[in-house]
Design an enzyme around this catalytic site. Structure first.
Site, short mmCIF file in Angstrom:
data_model
loop_
_atom_site.label_atom_id
_atom_site.label_comp_id
_atom_site.label_asym_id
_atom_site.label_seq_id
_atom_site.Cartn_x
_atom_site.Cartn_y
_atom_site.Cartn_z
N GLU A 26 0.84 -1.20 0.00
CA GLU A 26 0.00 0.00 0.00
C GLU A 26 0.87 1.25 0.00
OE1 GLU A 26 -1.59 1.43 3.81
OE2 GLU A 26 -1.17 -0.59 4.56
N LYS A 87 -6.07 10.30 0.37
CA LYS A 87 -6.16 8.93 0.88
C LYS A 87 -7.30 8.23 0.16
CE LYS A 87 -6.30 6.45 5.29
NZ LYS A 87 -6.43 6.62 6.77
N VAL A 107 -5.71 -0.11 2.50
CA VAL A 107 -5.75 -1.57 2.41
C VAL A 107 -6.85 -2.02 1.45
CG1 VAL A 107 -6.28 -3.70 3.69
CG2 VAL A 107 -4.74 -1.98 4.68
N SER A 141 -14.40 0.04 8.86
CA SER A 141 -13.49 0.21 7.73
C SER A 141 -13.99 -0.51 6.49
CB SER A 141 -12.11 -0.32 8.10
OG SER A 141 -11.27 -0.36 6.98
N ASP A 143 -12.10 -1.87 4.56
CA ASP A 143 -11.22 -3.03 4.39
C ASP A 143 -12.01 -4.34 4.48
OD1 ASP A 143 -9.28 -1.09 4.41
OD2 ASP A 143 -8.32 -1.76 6.27
N LYS A 160 -5.61 -2.96 14.04
CA LYS A 160 -5.05 -1.97 14.94
C LYS A 160 -5.73 -2.03 16.31
CE LYS A 160 -3.72 1.08 11.14
NZ LYS A 160 -4.21 0.22 10.03
#
Length: 311
Positions: A26, A87, A107, A141, A143, A160
């Protein structure tokens, strides 16, 4: 207006053509995840780690509206040093391409682009997930949803620890994303070796992960992602007491400052960096380098398996 197409770095294009092992990386860690000037040095070190372990690095990003799989050093430097890099999650890709933006892929976006490019292994630091208080904010997220429909193996150190780890694991199960521990039956918590949750599956070698990927492709029943949870050794994790104290203080500051949405993660990571006097940053770098090494070995094992497979 720009065409929404993918450009390939020469080294990556050649590797994909010849069936060589390639690892996706990434670019948000370069533009948003690490402070300058450490971000560029670490980005180069990550790529070299992949090469040293027998694979070709393919750092993914957007340059002037063009997606690039395999950024060259000048492009990497650009994303690491210029202001205003966007981003990019999956939903942002077409919008950024149409407006000619410079962007760094998350991600989710890196996974989607890598899979579209035919890359099956991706190394990152920690996965995004369900945020604390998500029952009220619905903050989760992208993700997770992307991995549910993207056939890629993501090597990470869990999610995280600033997130709701238990809720994230529940969502991964609901979404059908397979999670396997690398030489562990405990789910890691990014800065911490153990986030406090058991795993049903464990593998002991890159070759075993490659076998899982091959079985998924052969059965053709599920096309979602595989999460390979690679914990830090206990002696390399952030001191747990320091971690817990810093997290509690950071969460209190979040509420005080009214930080919400996608600003939460960078805010807390920045606070961790300052409050731990750089200790969390050192751990973060160790995480991504270890994951890059393992991802490269998995990609190499998968490539070797394809080479020896009967026609």
């Amino acid at each position: 207006m720009n065409d929404f197409r993918i450009s390939y770095g020469p080294e990556v294009a050649e590797a994909l053509r010849d069936g060589l092992p390639v690892v996706a990386l990434e670019s948000t860690i370069v533009s948003h995840g690490l402070p300058r000037p450490e971000n560029l040095r670490v980005a180069r070190e990550i790529e070299q780690t992949v090469r040293d372990a027998g694979a070709v690095p393919a750092t993914i990003g957007m340059i002037s509206g063009r997606l690039v799989v395999g950024l060259d050093d000048a492009q990497l430097t650009r994303l690491a040093t210029v202001d205003g890099v966007t981003k990019l999650s999956v939903r942002d890709l077409a919008l950024s391409a149409a407006t000619g933006a410079d962007g760094a892929t998350t991600v989710a976006a890196t996974s989607a682009v890598a899979a579209a490019a035919g890359i099956g292994v991706f190394a990152t630091g920690g996965l995004g997930g369900v945020h604390r208080e998500a029952a009220h904010t619905f903050d989760e997220s992208a993700d997770l949803g992307t991995l549910a429909q993207t056939p890629i193996a993501v090597v990470c150190a869990g999610v995280k620890s600033i997130l709701d780890v238990g809720a994230t694991l529940e969502r991964l199960e609901t979404l059908g994303v397979a999670v396997v521990g690398y030489r562990t039956r405990r789910f890691p918590g990014f800065y911490l070796t153990d986030a406090g949750f058991d795993l049903d599956w464990s593998v002991d070698s890159p070759e075993q992960v490659a076998a899982v990927l091959a079985a998924r492709d052969e059965h053709a029943v599920h096309t979602g992602g595989l999460l390979v949870a690679n914990p830090l050794p206990v002696e390399e994790q952030l001191d747990p007491e320091l971690h817990d104290r810093t997290l509690a203080d950071g969460l209190a500051l979040l509420e005080r400052d009214g930080i919400t949405g996608k600003a939460v993660t960078p805010y807390l990571l920045s606070y961790f960096h300052s409050a731990t006097e750089g200790a969390s940053l050192a751990v973060n770098v160790r995480i991504i380098l270890r994951n890059a090494d393992l991802a490269a070995r998995i990609a190499a094992a998968a490539a070797a398996r394809r080479t020896t497979a009967p026609a």
